[in-house]
Design an enzyme around this catalytic site. Structure first.
Site, PDB file in Angstrom:
ATOM      1  N   GLU A   1     -24.916  30.347 100.930  1.00 33.31           N
ATOM      2  CA  GLU A   1     -25.863  29.665 101.808  1.00 33.31           C
ATOM      3  C   GLU A   1     -27.244  30.339 101.718  1.00 33.31           C
ATOM      4  O   GLU A   1     -27.983  30.086 100.778  1.00 33.31           O
ATOM      5  CB  GLU A   1     -25.304  29.615 103.241  1.00 33.31           C
ATOM      6  CG  GLU A   1     -23.962  28.859 103.268  1.00 33.31           C
ATOM      7  CD  GLU A   1     -23.382  28.660 104.673  1.00 33.31           C
ATOM      8  OE1 GLU A   1     -24.135  28.504 105.641  1.00 33.31           O
ATOM      9  OE2 GLU A   1     -22.135  28.654 104.790  1.00 33.31           O
ATOM     10  N   MET A   2     -27.554  31.240 102.617  1.00 32.67           N
ATOM     11  CA  MET A   2     -28.880  31.855 102.570  1.00 32.67           C
ATOM     12  C   MET A   2     -28.894  33.107 101.685  1.00 32.67           C
ATOM     13  O   MET A   2     -29.962  33.592 101.307  1.00 32.67           O
ATOM     14  CB  MET A   2     -29.363  32.137 103.987  1.00 32.67           C
ATOM     15  CG  MET A   2     -29.590  30.823 104.763  1.00 32.67           C
ATOM     16  SD  MET A   2     -29.664  31.020 106.558  1.00 32.67           S
ATOM     17  CE  MET A   2     -31.412  31.315 106.796  1.00 32.67           C
TER      18      MET A   2
END
Lengths: 334, 334
Positions: free
Chosen positions: B128-129
């Site tokens: 994700e991040m």
């Protein structure tokens, strides 16, 4: 370098140093205040705002205008070069959309004559939003609330790329940033700037920065060669305006970027290789002006540049009209 | 199917069809109105709002909480599964952040006990991040305006992941969406719903949808097996709550999603494979309730579900504090 320092000292000595700077008459300055935007067609600008934030203008349904020209961050993405569809690495630094209506042309090489023409570019660029104008229009035309808004703005509900880009440009026209501290000073508020900031502005003028960075946008109004006195060394392959004109003389000619809000629009240059304002000013001095700024001069000019941060976008987060059952699904992975 | 239709007809016939529905006393409904958020600590929520929109919490400097839980689009990304760092394909559909404070736990499998615990997950998730809590904290601590805000909120300027996630959760607590048309009806405004919408609500109740989709959030308060009567066929590999409890009985148990704003949060199910509300209701009927809704029933229930769209987030686009010269640069491509 000694010679330069002496020259500056002489210049400052001329009228009594700081006293001279503070007495400078704003009326004849090479930089003018930015005027607040006059919104010609509020309904069109409102529609354009939604489109600006709408990721459905991209093939993936993930990238909007605001992804790379982020209005929370000075109208840029604060990356060296942008991230496009499928995480492609962009070829050039995303310029700020703030005050871009003041530019003589759009993109670093000026290949779009205005914001309307610019707005269509990234949508269809395979390395950016990777969509087509036709598919983007199909998506919007399938969304009832958009059709209603197009009808309100254009008299009928027909969606086409011309209307889409016209609306986005109308919104972007509103993105001016008046009332910076420097503008307050220009308008006569002598207390708006500190002594150091004024000294920096004086250096900015006497050193010749204003030759290119002038006017209300402090730039944006001419093409200039990057690496005028000494060549600019970069691995970035962008060649500037020659790509538009085909003229060899335009090689490495780029649009002079606006310095409005420059403290927010890092990193700098068309390749984003200058991480800080100190670096950028130092490089500009050496390559464009043939001079090496002292540490003090750099500090001063950078402190002046910080005063160019104006009133940032001030509006509510747009709520986008939902897709309908007929809206084509985005295709992020195929 | 004939039997079901008859049963429904009987039910409607019981008290005179529509007349019964319109006379229903909202007081004893299985769904309750959502209350507007009481903001306990406005300064913390404001800080959290900035963090929610801040792409610098990601390794790339391109992904924020708002990327996948987009507050312009019902608090979701409207993709089957999300796009993460380096354009990785996410394993599961992004649930809406709207009204998520009402959930009994966070994530589809409930692995986070609250919003604060949830908020830390995506930041450090490599898909994700793709950042680390330590690096994210370093970035924030290098930004003077953030340090000032942390000081205002927490008494000192120390930035740590606990304070970061607490602030994001405080902002998310504000993201409730009261005043839907259905809530207006629940509160006594008999004109808030059309005859079809009321009929849809009645079917929603009599068919048994309310067994799981109840309470103020119309869901979010239990884990249930996806594929209760018939198995759910999907290529998605998520197994639900078994990943948390290790109990085989929890295989394919997922948190029942809220149906608040469900008209905005397409596509549906944990794999995002139901593109439309009609598809989702049809599948739910067959797999969870063992019944096949008629075309009319589907239309009615879907029209009811549209009345659950409440007041969307209503705040100004946050302007993020700029990085300093000391802020580590994002690393989108390495």
């Amino acid at each position: 370098m000694k010679k330069i320092v002496l020259a500056i000292s002489a210049c400052f000595a001329l009228g009594g140093g700081i006293a001279l700077v503070q007495a400078a008459a704003p009326a004849n300055e090479p930089i003018q205040p930015i005027k607040a935007a006059k919104v010609k067609n509020p309904a069109m600008a409102e529609l354009g705002k939604k489109l600006y934030f709408d990721v459905r203008l991209s093939r993936s349904g993930f990238i909007s205008c605001n992804s790379c020209h982020n209005l929370s961050m000075g109208g840029t993405d604060n990356l060296k070069t942008s991230i496009g569809h499928n995480w492609q690495k962009g070829p050039i630094n995303s310029p700020t959309v703030l005050n871009s209506s003041l530019n003589l042309a759009q993109f670093w090489d000026g290949r779009a004559k205005d914001l309307k023409e610019q707005a269509g570019g990234p949508i269809a660029n395979p390395g950016e939003m990777a969509f087509t104008h036709e598919l983007a229009v199909d998506v919007l035309a399938s969304i009832p609330q958009y059709v209603t808004e197009f009808k309100q703005v254009f008299g009928d509900g027909k969606v086409n790329i011309d209307r889409v880009t016209q609306s986005i440009a109308a919104f972007e026209d509103t993105l001016v940033t008046p009332d910076s501290r420097f503008d307050q000073w220009l308008k006569g508020n002598k207390k708006a700037l500190s002594a150091q900031e004024l000294r920096g502005y004086q250096t900015f003028k006497t050193a010749g920065c204003v030759a290119c960075h002038n006017g209300p946008a402090v730039g944006g109004n001419s093409f200039q060669k990057m690496g005028l006195v000494k060549p600019y060394i970069t691995t970035n392959t962008a060649e500037g305006r020659v790509a538009v004109t085909g003229k060899d003389a335009d090689r490495m000619n780029f649009k002079v970027p606006t310095l409005r809000n420059v403290a927010l629009t890092y990193p700098y240059f068309h390749d984003g290789e200058a991480a800080t304002l100190h670096q950028a000013v130092d490089t500009m001095g050496k390559l464009q002006l043939g001079r090496e700024f002292s540490k003090q001069e750099l500090d001063d000019v950078v402190s002046f540049l910080h005063t160019l941060t104006g009133k940032q976008p001030d509006f509510k987060l747009p709520i986008l009209p939902p897709s309908s059952d007929k809206t084509p699904a985005p295709k992020p992975f195929n």
